[in-house]
Design a protein around this motif. Structure first.
Motif, PDB file in Angstrom:
ATOM      1  N   GLY A   1      -1.327   9.973  -4.098  1.00  0.00           N
ATOM      2  CA  GLY A   1      -0.074   9.445  -4.613  1.00  0.00           C
ATOM      3  C   GLY A   1      -0.255   8.212  -5.476  1.00  0.00           C
ATOM      4  N   GLY A   2      -1.507   7.904  -5.843  1.00  0.00           N
ATOM      5  CA  GLY A   2      -1.756   6.741  -6.686  1.00  0.00           C
ATOM      6  C   GLY A   2      -1.510   5.428  -5.987  1.00  0.00           C
TER       7      GLY A   2
ATOM      8  N   LYS B   1      10.775   0.029  -3.484  1.00  0.00           N
ATOM      9  CA  LYS B   1      10.484  -1.397  -3.486  1.00  0.00           C
ATOM     10  C   LYS B   1       9.632  -1.717  -2.261  1.00  0.00           C
ATOM     11  CE  LYS B   1      12.488  -3.118  -7.194  1.00  0.00           C
ATOM     12  NZ  LYS B   1      11.737  -3.958  -8.156  1.00  0.00           N
ATOM     13  N   GLU B   2       9.648  -3.008  -1.815  1.00  0.00           N
ATOM     14  CA  GLU B   2       8.853  -3.385  -0.651  1.00  0.00           C
ATOM     15  C   GLU B   2       9.173  -2.518   0.562  1.00  0.00           C
ATOM     16  OE1 GLU B   2       8.684  -7.116  -3.176  1.00  0.00           O
ATOM     17  OE2 GLU B   2       9.877  -5.315  -2.963  1.00  0.00           O
ATOM     18  N   SER B   3      10.386  -2.019   0.610  1.00  0.00           N
ATOM     19  CA  SER B   3      10.792  -1.010   1.588  1.00  0.00           C
ATOM     20  C   SER B   3      11.716  -0.055   0.839  1.00  0.00           C
ATOM     21  CB  SER B   3      11.540  -1.669   2.759  1.00  0.00           C
ATOM     22  OG  SER B   3      12.784  -2.214   2.315  1.00  0.00           O
ATOM     23  N   ASP B   4      12.235   0.963   1.547  1.00  0.00           N
ATOM     24  CA  ASP B   4      13.326   1.760   0.980  1.00  0.00           C
ATOM     25  C   ASP B   4      14.575   0.902   1.134  1.00  0.00           C
ATOM     26  OD1 ASP B   4      15.444   3.449   0.439  1.00  0.00           O
ATOM     27  OD2 ASP B   4      14.584   5.168   1.482  1.00  0.00           O
ATOM     28  N   ARG B   5      14.784   0.023   0.162  1.00  0.00           N
ATOM     29  CA  ARG B   5      15.849  -0.971   0.309  1.00  0.00           C
ATOM     30  C   ARG B   5      17.227  -0.342   0.411  1.00  0.00           C
ATOM     31  NH1 ARG B   5      13.614  -5.705  -3.754  1.00  0.00           N
ATOM     32  NH2 ARG B   5      12.280  -6.707  -2.178  1.00  0.00           N
ATOM     33  N   LEU B   6      17.422   0.787  -0.222  1.00  0.00           N
ATOM     34  CA  LEU B   6      18.721   1.441  -0.148  1.00  0.00           C
ATOM     35  C   LEU B   6      19.019   1.841   1.287  1.00  0.00           C
ATOM     36  CD1 LEU B   6      21.110   2.296  -1.803  1.00  0.00           C
ATOM     37  CD2 LEU B   6      19.903   4.373  -2.456  1.00  0.00           C
ATOM     38  N   ALA B   7      18.047   2.459   1.941  1.00  0.00           N
ATOM     39  CA  ALA B   7      18.231   2.858   3.338  1.00  0.00           C
ATOM     40  C   ALA B   7      18.320   1.649   4.254  1.00  0.00           C
ATOM     41  CB  ALA B   7      17.077   3.766   3.773  1.00  0.00           C
ATOM     42  N   MET B   8      17.490   0.638   4.012  1.00  0.00           N
ATOM     43  CA  MET B   8      17.478  -0.537   4.880  1.00  0.00           C
ATOM     44  C   MET B   8      18.808  -1.285   4.823  1.00  0.00           C
ATOM     45  SD  MET B   8      14.564  -0.317   6.311  1.00  0.00           S
ATOM     46  CE  MET B   8      14.617  -1.869   7.190  1.00  0.00           C
ATOM     47  N   VAL B   9      19.371  -1.433   3.629  1.00  0.00           N
ATOM     48  CA  VAL B   9      20.663  -2.100   3.496  1.00  0.00           C
ATOM     49  C   VAL B   9      21.748  -1.301   4.206  1.00  0.00           C
ATOM     50  CG1 VAL B   9      22.469  -2.748   1.865  1.00  0.00           C
ATOM     51  CG2 VAL B   9      20.092  -3.323   1.374  1.00  0.00           C
TER      52      VAL B   9
ATOM     53  N   ALA C   1      11.555  -4.130   7.973  1.00  0.00           N
ATOM     54  CA  ALA C   1      10.457  -3.356   7.381  1.00  0.00           C
ATOM     55  C   ALA C   1       9.578  -4.226   6.478  1.00  0.00           C
ATOM     56  CB  ALA C   1      10.990  -2.141   6.618  1.00  0.00           C
ATOM     57  N   MET C   2       9.326  -5.446   6.893  1.00  0.00           N
ATOM     58  CA  MET C   2       8.454  -6.376   6.159  1.00  0.00           C
ATOM     59  C   MET C   2       8.979  -6.697   4.761  1.00  0.00           C
ATOM     60  SD  MET C   2       4.626  -5.079   7.268  1.00  0.00           S
ATOM     61  CE  MET C   2       4.711  -3.599   6.282  1.00  0.00           C
ATOM     62  N   ASP C   3      10.296  -6.658   4.578  1.00  0.00           N
ATOM     63  CA  ASP C   3      10.895  -6.875   3.265  1.00  0.00           C
ATOM     64  C   ASP C   3      11.641  -8.199   3.261  1.00  0.00           C
ATOM     65  OD1 ASP C   3      12.576  -6.833   0.961  1.00  0.00           O
ATOM     66  OD2 ASP C   3      12.355  -4.654   0.862  1.00  0.00           O
ATOM     67  N   HIS C   4      11.171  -9.141   2.448  1.00  0.00           N
ATOM     68  CA  HIS C   4      11.742 -10.484   2.418  1.00  0.00           C
ATOM     69  C   HIS C   4      13.196 -10.491   1.985  1.00  0.00           C
ATOM     70  CE1 HIS C   4      10.706 -10.657  -2.043  1.00  0.00           C
ATOM     71  NE2 HIS C   4       9.961  -9.658  -1.608  1.00  0.00           N
TER      72      HIS C   4
ATOM     73  N   ALA D   1       0.810  -1.217   0.000  1.00  0.00           N
ATOM     74  CA  ALA D   1       0.000   0.000   0.000  1.00  0.00           C
ATOM     75  C   ALA D   1       0.843   1.267   0.000  1.00  0.00           C
ATOM     76  CB  ALA D   1      -0.941   0.000   1.202  1.00  0.00           C
ATOM     77  N   LYS D   2       2.145   1.135   0.274  1.00  0.00           N
ATOM     78  CA  LYS D   2       3.041   2.297   0.255  1.00  0.00           C
ATOM     79  C   LYS D   2       3.708   2.496  -1.100  1.00  0.00           C
ATOM     80  CE  LYS D   2       4.275   1.700   5.156  1.00  0.00           C
ATOM     81  NZ  LYS D   2       5.387   1.386   6.085  1.00  0.00           N
ATOM     82  N   ARG D   3       3.558   1.546  -2.008  1.00  0.00           N
ATOM     83  CA  ARG D   3       4.304   1.592  -3.259  1.00  0.00           C
ATOM     84  C   ARG D   3       3.553   2.362  -4.341  1.00  0.00           C
ATOM     85  NH1 ARG D   3       6.655  -4.313  -4.393  1.00  0.00           N
ATOM     86  NH2 ARG D   3       7.838  -3.105  -5.923  1.00  0.00           N
TER      87      ARG D   3
END
Length: 452
Positions: free
Chosen positions: A146-147, A350-358, A393-396, A123-125
């Motif tokens: 935001g579509g 993506k499923e999260s802000d993967r750049l920040a999460m990594v 952040a719920m990202d597999h 729902a955030k994407r």
């Protein structure tokens, strides 16, 4: 749903021969294309993760007959081009941006109204990148600001073909437009500056559609589909997912003495950017028994431990490995030297802000890292310190990547939630542990420190 934390500790060598689950991108498409074909489609090796099961449920709601036999073969009896019916309920896409965006394209050129929703992450994407071209074809949409989902697609009875230049490289947007073009008279064309995954083009051709790809002025690719064909059911053999195989590949590369074989891995050249990069880093990867199945190149991969060295990953490689940057960052953390990656802006949606999460996860594990708006720099030092609990952040892919890091770090690495791994890689923990990994519930006596 309560969080399911897991912890990974340093292992001995990994060894064995396994097949990872079927390719998620191809599995989604096999279900969808079989549902709009005439006759029966048989699907072997379909990924049975939660994302694909949501796709199957949605296509049933739109009129297709979809069953799974005791032998694991899926059978889809389609409704034909233009035959989708209005669903009685909201279609839940779970965690899958691929399913949501492609299915929005499918229904946009049908005179039906379809409601889509998904989990908190989906729902955030952003969906505007899909709704914008589909509106040009005649569909209309009602969505959150935001579509974003939940979202309603009001399909058009008189769709019009368009020529659309992608502002951002995206196989999902390209595919959505092509799928809308299936039930649209005339020729619908998508122009992409950089080649993206072509699973839709290959499989649509396999089913009998007329798809044309040509290089045009400026080096861009124009992908066109002729509308209103009669596509017929076909057998589909889904290869093992190269994105899933990536986690096992990197795990073997960073554990001394490891030697594993991964069978039936999809080797579509627009999906192999990670493997090209790992080989540049010195990875010992041998491609065996190369072959083609249902239009897709496949190979068995033998992967052996390797002393990796840092590289600079060019931005034009991003479309061929966009989902693999989190696990590449783990390889970079275990390499010698500084690895730089550019062209990663797509990771932020993506499923999260993967750049920040990594970046946050590596920093918590004692790895030097800097993240820019579309770049990541990782300072490798051979053996990362580890010793953290990483937020997922719920990202597999974040969860699996940091569980792999724990196999090589000095101290255990935990993830705060592993529940979402099943969306793309059911059985991940058992498969890894079967090769020699040590992933389990966190040990409270040696608890890793939490990230901020």
């Amino acid at each position: 749903m309560a969080p399911r934390p897991l912890q990974s500790v340093k292992t001995g060598p990994l060894s064995g021969t396994v097949r990872v689950p079927g390719d998620k991108s191809i599995s989604h498409r096999a279900i969808m294309f079989g549902a709009i074909a005439v006759g029966e489609t048989t699907i072997h090796g379909l990924l049975t993760g939660e994302d694909v099961l949501h796709t199957a449920a949605a296509m049933r709601a739109l009129g297709a007959d979809i069953t799974r036999s005791d032998d694991g073969i899926w059978r889809v009896r389609g409704v034909g081009i233009g035959g989708l019916v209005e669903a009685d309920q909201v279609l839940d896409m779970g965690n899958s941006g691929t399913a949501a965006r492609l299915m929005m394209g499918l229904v946009a050129s049908h005179p039906i109204t379809t409601f889509f929703t998904g989990d908190a992450s989906l729902a955030k994407r952003p969906m505007a990148r899909v709704t914008t071209p589909l509106e040009q074809m005649g569909a209309s949409f009602v969505s959150r600001t935001g579509g974003r989902l939940p979202l309603a697609v009001i399909g058009t009875e008189n769709p019009v073909p368009i020529t659309y230049r992608l502002p951002v490289a995206s196989a999902q947007v390209k595919s959505a437009i092509l799928l809308a073009g299936l039930n649209t008279p005339g020729v619908t064309t998508v122009i992409e500056a950089e080649p993206t995954r072509d699973h839709s083009e290959l499989m649509l051709t396999h089913f009998g559609a007329t798809v044309k790809t040509e290089r045009i002025e400026g080096g861009a690719l124009a992908v066109s589909i002729t509308g209103e064909p009669e596509i017929t059911g076909r057998p589909v053999h889904v290869p093992a997912d190269p994105s899933s195989a990536a986690f096992l590949t990197v795990a073997a590369l960073i554990r001394p003495g490891s030697d594993i074989t991964l069978t039936d891995v999809g080797m579509n050249p627009r999906r192999t950017g990670l493997y090209d990069t790992l080989i540049e880093m010195g990875a010992d990867i041998t491609f065996l028994n190369r072959r083609v199945e249902a239009g897709e190149p496949v190979a068995d991969l033998r992967v052996r431990y390797s002393a990796l060295t840092a590289v600079a990953v060019p931005p034009d490689r991003a479309p061929s490995m966009i989902d693999e940057y989190p696990i590449l960052a783990i390889a970079a953390a275990c390499a010698e030297g500084t690895t730089t990656m550019h062209g990663l802006a797509e990771l932020r949606v993506k499923e999260s802000d993967r750049l920040a999460m990594v970046a946050n996860g590596l920093d918590a594990c004692g790895v030097g890292v800097e993240a820019g708006p579309d770049s990541l720099t990782v300072h490798g030092a051979g053996v990362p310190p580890g010793g953290a609990t990483v937020a997922t952040a719920m990202d597999h892919r974040i969860a699996m990547s940091f569980l792999v890091l724990g196999m090589a770090s000095a101290e255990p690495v935990a993830v705060d939630d592993s529940g979402f791994i099943d969306t793309s890689f059911p059985g991940f923990v058992d498969l890894m542990n079967g090769l020699g990994a040590r992933i389990s519930l966190p040990n409270t006596q040696s608890a890793a420190r939490p990230t901020a």
